[in-house]
Design a protein around this motif. Sequence first.
Motif, short mmCIF file in Angstrom:
data_model
loop_
_atom_site.label_atom_id
_atom_site.label_comp_id
_atom_site.label_asym_id
_atom_site.label_seq_id
_atom_site.Cartn_x
_atom_site.Cartn_y
_atom_site.Cartn_z
N MET A 442 0.86 -1.18 0.00
CA MET A 442 0.00 0.00 0.00
C MET A 442 0.89 1.23 0.00
O MET A 442 1.61 1.48 0.98
N ALA A 443 0.85 1.98 -1.11
CA ALA A 443 1.79 3.09 -1.25
C ALA A 443 1.42 4.29 -0.40
O ALA A 443 2.29 5.06 0.00
N ARG A 444 0.12 4.42 -0.13
CA ARG A 444 -0.30 5.61 0.63
C ARG A 444 -1.39 5.21 1.60
O ARG A 444 -2.31 4.50 1.25
N LEU A 445 -1.27 5.65 2.82
CA LEU A 445 -2.26 5.32 3.83
C LEU A 445 -2.71 6.57 4.55
O LEU A 445 -1.98 7.55 4.61
N PRO A 446 -3.92 6.52 5.12
CA PRO A 446 -4.37 7.69 5.90
C PRO A 446 -3.61 7.77 7.23
O PRO A 446 -3.02 6.79 7.67
N ALA A 447 -3.73 8.95 7.84
CA ALA A 447 -3.07 9.17 9.13
C ALA A 447 -3.57 8.16 10.15
O ALA A 447 -4.73 7.75 10.10
N PRO A 448 -2.80 7.74 11.14
CA PRO A 448 -1.41 8.11 11.37
C PRO A 448 -0.40 7.31 10.54
O PRO A 448 0.77 7.65 10.52
N LEU A 449 -0.86 6.26 9.84
CA LEU A 449 0.09 5.46 9.07
C LEU A 449 0.64 6.20 7.86
O LEU A 449 1.56 5.72 7.21
N SER A 450 0.09 7.38 7.59
CA SER A 450 0.67 8.20 6.51
C SER A 450 2.12 8.53 6.84
O SER A 450 2.94 8.75 5.96
N ARG A 451 2.41 8.58 8.14
CA ARG A 451 3.80 8.84 8.54
C ARG A 451 4.72 7.73 8.05
O ARG A 451 5.88 7.95 7.78
N TRP A 452 4.19 6.52 7.97
CA TRP A 452 4.98 5.41 7.46
C TRP A 452 5.14 5.56 5.95
O TRP A 452 6.23 5.46 5.41
N THR A 453 4.00 5.75 5.27
CA THR A 453 4.04 5.71 3.81
C THR A 453 4.71 6.93 3.18
O THR A 453 4.96 6.95 1.99
N LEU A 454 5.04 7.93 4.01
CA LEU A 454 5.85 9.05 3.51
C LEU A 454 7.15 8.52 2.93
O LEU A 454 7.69 9.06 1.97
N SER A 455 7.68 7.49 3.57
CA SER A 455 9.01 7.02 3.20
C SER A 455 9.05 5.68 2.50
O SER A 455 10.02 5.36 1.83
N ARG A 456 8.03 4.87 2.67
CA ARG A 456 8.04 3.54 2.07
C ARG A 456 6.62 2.96 2.12
O ARG A 456 5.82 3.32 2.97
N PRO A 457 6.32 2.02 1.22
CA PRO A 457 4.97 1.43 1.23
C PRO A 457 4.79 0.52 2.43
O PRO A 457 5.76 0.06 3.03
N PHE A 458 3.53 0.30 2.76
CA PHE A 458 3.18 -0.58 3.88
C PHE A 458 2.73 -1.90 3.29
O PHE A 458 2.03 -1.92 2.28
N PRO A 459 3.13 -3.03 3.91
CA PRO A 459 2.72 -4.30 3.31
C PRO A 459 1.21 -4.53 3.42
O PRO A 459 0.57 -4.06 4.35
#
Lengths: 486, 241, 216
Positions: A442-459
Amino acid sequence: MRQAPNAIDFRVNSQRVPPGMPAAVQKATAKFLGNRAAVVEALGDGTWQALRQAGHDIRLHAIRHLDHYLEQAERAVAAAGGQVHWARDAAQARSILLDIAARNGVALAVKAKSMATEEIGLNHALQGAGIRVLETDLGEYIVQLKGVGPAHIVVPAFHLSKEEIASLFREKLGVEAPAEAEKLTEIARARLREEFLSAGLGISGGNFLVAETGTIVTVTNEGNGRMCTTVPPVHVAVVGIDKVVPDWESLTVLLKLLARSATGQKLSCYTQFITGPPRSRGETGPREMHLILLDNGRSSILETPECRETLLCIRCGACLNVCPVYNHVGGYAYGYPISGPTGAIFAGQILGPAVAGSLPFASTLCGACDDICPVKVPITRILLHLRQRVVEGDEAHPATAPLSLRLGARMGAAALRSTALYRLASALLKRLQAPFARGGWMARLPAPLSRWTLSRPFPAFGADFRRWWRDRPGGAGKEGRNAPGA
Amino acid sequence: MAIKAQLFITCLAEQFFPDVLKRMVGLLERLGVDVAFPEEQTCCGQPFFNTGCRAQARDVAARWLRVFGGTDGFIVSPSGSCVDMVRHHYPELFPPGSAEHRLAAEVASRTFELTQFLVNQLRVTDVGARFPAKVAYHASCHLLRGLKAREEPKALLRAVKGLELVPLPGEETCCGFGGAFSVIYPEVSRAMMEAKVRSIASSGAEVVAIGDAGCIMNIAGGLRRAGSPVRAVHLIEVLTS
Amino acid sequence: MRRAREEILGQLRAARDRPGPPPGPVPATALVGSRLPGDPQAELALLLKEIEGLKGVTRRIAGAENLGAALAELVGQEGVKRATCWRTPEMGAWGVAPALEALGVEIVPADADKHLVASCELGVTGVDAALPETGTLVLTSSPERPRLASLLPRVHLALLRPEVLRPDLHQVFAESREAGYVVLVTGPSRTADIELTLTLGVHGPKSLHVWVMEPG
């Protein structure tokens, strides 16, 4: 967040790290770590570990009986002709020192590197009283000219290039200053020499304070520690009460650990042991020597058994050097003169969770600091305790973490206490992710996980083990619980 | 009498790397281990513990202990950090002398991370795998420093046929995951992750093998964002090839 | 201030009663990591090697009668016009001050005006103990052993007898408990504060010369 107005915001600080800082930090720390590794290897791991354990035990013993050893130190210093003062907090310490300066008509003070004096804001207070105060450690002298604090406890100005320093000297000292380390050092030497000779007061800290003999130990490479404590007629040492070493001979262990851990030297250039002012007439040295014992929150640190080993620190800087977080942000991000892992736990307690609650979280708990600490301070264990203090509070400190975090934790824990809820949540996430998931990520996620996807995708969520286990041939029904007869 | 192992699958591996768990079952059974799966398990509580939510950590841990406490045999997990939580932090969560503390100590003593289980308990380093590629190894912090598993993962990798273990600069440097750290201080986490991705790129490895799900999430994501052809996989994928 | 003292001690005493490991005697340092004595010639060679590694300059003087010539070289090399010296019996026996005066060097007593002492190019001291492993000189302080002699001048010349070598810091500490002042000198003064580049001669002496005074 229930934070004080002067709260240290590590996140904001970490976003404002100057672009050149990480490379400069990493260059400096790599050098220190490399040199340290070489001397530790030369000693042999067995010897090194024995020294670490002994160092830990000596320092822990000292702080566990701190009242006893401070009283002993006071008697010994007084017997040696020194004057002992007790300062409960920074304001008292400043006022004692200003008083000594006033009584001696001091117009100029020279100062050796001392984190305790930075902690109490001494320079500002002296200047406020019309007394010129000069930092004499070259790195501190440089950052003082620049008007900033130290970026590392051992090499305060490591992050400044020689061009910047040359330009600083030209601007503030009005001299021709070539951008060469040797020439710049020569300029500082010449300038400060005159100041040492004219100063009415020399101020130092103390690396250690030996209770048995009343000895203050100063460790420098430059000689400014000796200059400040020998040349001016009055010497004042500001020493945190946590610097106590019970007996004279225990110093050997600590000295074997200190320089090696800090810079990879076997011993620093000048290790000085001062027991009161010179005892015989005709002996050169200050005519008056004062020791200010500084508490400023250290005795409160001792009240929490899980955290008291914070005070074992011998200020070598090794934990800064090895900390991956420090290596990417540098010292200023911590908002306190002592930075890195030891700064996080020290400031986290001295300043309290309302001001410094962000610091215990400024760590991935990787544990590299624990392994490198020469006196085995359990830094990660203390960080975890301080995190608990921020989130849950304790008898002496109200919780300061936002309510949303605590509520979120309660809800999360409730879900995890029920297998059914947990599995439901897992299935739900697999559904909800559909608009976001592509190719397992997942390349982009809503907050707060947006902080993760700023730098890398989330599995992508893909839990299917339980079904696989249940459905696999011959494997179904294998329970973990003790079946009858098992 | 076959060795019995209870699977401690961990929440992260379950949600994001179920393939790792299936491979682990296959590997253990191939080595003659009688594998069981306590179905009531959810999470060990580490995320709560690490963020200072000790009350919730205690509740979740107490439940974990109830689930695994009634089992027999070893408890084996593919996650160094979760095993570190159980072995070193569970006893700290309960008052010394209490029944939970005793249970925690007893269960902790038979809980192992996979590589340590294979090498130290089963005494196996060659699991019969074949993986012809240049492989770098990233030493996850809790596995390396918490569990002192410096040699076991590498011993297993070295025994894999065709595998060329290439040195990874900064192999022991944290990748920047740190659990909640990655979202509390995302800028620093990013810088640490990018540094790790750069070292991996400079190592010449085609694959980086890792022993912890959190690190994999971070590093694999970072490699993907950087457009790198290097694959970040759980150690066990290499060991079951 | 008395109140500060009582408050601090009071809080510490209360903290001491909290749970934690039981109090015990001072942990014995029991010579942890201590070096054993070695062959005197080898120890001396190690000492000199370490000092040179720190960019100190070493020399062996075979017989006090050869001191004068060595001093002449140093005085010429460093352009010494003024010097300040320790006034111990052994310095007297070696004739250091007269030898320097004979070379036209003005001897400044260490208790003279600080600025005058600071204008000395050379400070000559003895050595109370030396540690081969780290190339360290141990200097105490007394009216005959002024601290400024090894601190203010640009050049520090330390004359040592081989007998002062000690295998380990432990011995030095055991022998110096009563000393009011001790300094361990390990090489000329230095800093790496500017870009981690090592430079010598910051506030302490810029150069350190260590001469071993051996029997003729």
